[in-house]
Write a protein that holds these residues in place. Structure first.
Motif, mmCIF file in Angstrom:
data_model
loop_
_atom_site.group_PDB
_atom_site.id
_atom_site.type_symbol
_atom_site.label_atom_id
_atom_site.label_comp_id
_atom_site.label_asym_id
_atom_site.label_seq_id
_atom_site.Cartn_x
_atom_site.Cartn_y
_atom_site.Cartn_z
ATOM 1 N N LEU A 83 0.843 -1.195 0.000
ATOM 2 C CA LEU A 83 0.000 0.000 0.000
ATOM 3 C C LEU A 83 0.877 1.242 0.000
ATOM 4 O O LEU A 83 1.911 1.286 0.672
ATOM 5 N N GLY A 122 -3.889 -4.147 -1.782
ATOM 6 C CA GLY A 122 -2.675 -3.822 -2.529
ATOM 7 C C GLY A 122 -2.857 -4.049 -4.015
ATOM 8 O O GLY A 122 -3.894 -4.506 -4.495
ATOM 9 N N GLY A 147 -2.010 2.459 5.656
ATOM 10 C CA GLY A 147 -0.817 2.849 4.914
ATOM 11 C C GLY A 147 0.024 3.918 5.583
ATOM 12 O O GLY A 147 0.725 4.664 4.890
#
Length: 414
Positions: free
Chosen positions: A46, A137, A91
């Motif tokens: 991410l 992702g 993230g």
């Protein structure tokens, strides 16, 4: 001015939570450094995003529970894991992610109950987090990467478990050492009590028995009774000194003094035995060294026990005491010529007073004298001499007597 040792002592007296809090605060502060932004742990691919309000919550969950990592390790791991999951799924990739392996090490080291259940729950919780990161992702992170990170976490737990095992082993070692020390101290006290009580009481009994036959000689009777009285006073004095050793705070504080007998005590010991009716020839060579350590005391106890046994089992036999003080050792030899009683008889158990020296019995398996032995005497002397690295022997001579020999290295403070 407070010394570093005093500061360390005050720090150790603080509650464990207070002592662990600075670690969490340090990790939390490092997470806000601009230079470290985005440099933390990253699982999945991410992209890194800037901190927002939710990031503050994640950082707090990751860092602040480290304060209870030793007191409540399971709670610490649960909160830190939750904060780490938010950190990775959003993230942030903050430095606070390093709190997770720290929490795992602490849990592995300090969690006492339900360790297996905690490991299974943590492993199960990792699966949905890894699946979520993989789904969010772009496919850059493979399944192998998630497995590798999990194995790193397992390694952190294993490191904590290893620390816990070592801590338990060290505690067990300290416990065994403490038990051995207490057992050795009890043995030493038993030796001291045996030496002091047995010698003086034996001399008093022998003197009192002799007094029964001196009623027609008032002068000699008075001298014998005086000897009994003097022996009793010495017994009380020695016992009082022993009690001071056991309780240094008792009395006038002499319990902290050296236990080595003062100069002239050997001669006093010999004179006491002579007054009990035992013919003793005494020879002392050299001068006791100030650095002899425990050797002087052990030499004194060897002579004391040997003379006690002559009164018990060889009363009336000609006895010789030879003590030589050297620079590196003290040698002691005490022997009887077998001209009186049966020599050193048995202790009433079918073995000699030392237990292994081969002293002869009187043919009945009982004492050859009126005073029984406890079996502690010569055996205890052998152990005392061995502790200082010396040599000890006791046994019959060719003429039917008995001899005790000891070589005691000097200068050992043991």
């Amino acid at each position: 001015m407070i010394s570093p040792r005093q500061l360390s002592g005050r720090w150790q007296r603080l509650d464990v939570t207070v002592r662990d809090l600075p670690l969490g605060l340090l990790v939390l502060a490092g997470s806000f450094l601009p230079v470290l932004h985005g440099k933390g742990t990253q699982v999945g691919d991410l992209p890194t995003r800037p901190f927002d309000a939710l990031a503050l919550l994640a950082l707090g969950l990751e860092c602040l529970p480290l304060a209870v990592r030793r007191r409540w390790p399971a709670v610490c791991l649960a909160l830190v894991s939750a904060g780490f999951a938010v950190d990775q799924l959003r993230g942030y990739h903050s430095v606070a992610g390093t709190a997770l392996p720290l929490a795992l090490i602490s849990t592995g080291a300090h969690l006492e109950r339900r360790r297996r259940a905690a490991a299974l729950v943590f492993s199960a919780a990792y699966v949905p987090v890894a699946a979520g990161l993989y789904r969010l992702g772009s496919g850059g992170e493979t399944v192998g990467g998630f497995v590798t990170f999990y194995l790193v976490l397992v390694l952190a737990w294993g490191a904590g478990a290893w620390l816990r095992t070592n801590r338990i082993a060290e505690a067990e070692h300290r416990r065994r050492v403490a038990e051995d020390t207490r057992a050795a101290e009890r043995t030493r006290i038993a030796w001291e009590l045996h030496d002091v009580v047995t010698h003086h009481v034996t001399a008093m009994v022998v003197q009192a028995e002799a007094a029964r036959y001196l009623t027609a000689a008032p002068d000699r009777l008075d001298g014998t009774l005086t000897a009994v009285s003097d022996t009793g006073r010495r017994a009380i004095s020695d016992l009082r000194h022993l009690l001071d050793l056991l309780d240094p705070g008792h009395g006038d504080g002499r319990g902290t003094e050296d236990r080595t007998p003062p100069a002239g005590r050997l001669l006093t010991l010999v004179e006491q035995t002579r007054r009990a009716g035992q013919p003793v020839e005494f020879t002392e060579e050299g001068t006791p060294s100030q650095s002899a350590g425990s050797a002087d005391l052990v030499a004194y106890r060897v002579v004391q026990e040997a003379l006690t046994n002559t009164l018990k089992y060889a009363h009336g036999s000609r006895t010789s005491v030879r003590v030589r003080h050297g620079e590196k050792e003290i040698t002691v030899e005490v022997g009887t010529d077998g001209s009186g009683a049966d020599g050193f008889a048995t202790n009433g158990t079918g073995t000699d007073d030392a237990g292994t020296d081969g002293s002869a019995t009187d043919g009945t398996g009982t004492d050859g004298a009126s005073l029984g032995g406890s079996g502690r005497g010569l055996a205890g002397l052998r152990e005392r001499v061995a502790v200082l690295g010396g040599e000890f022997s006791a046994g019959h001579t060719a003429d039917g007597g008995f001899v005790v020999r000891a070589r005691i290295p000097a200068g050992n403070p043991s």
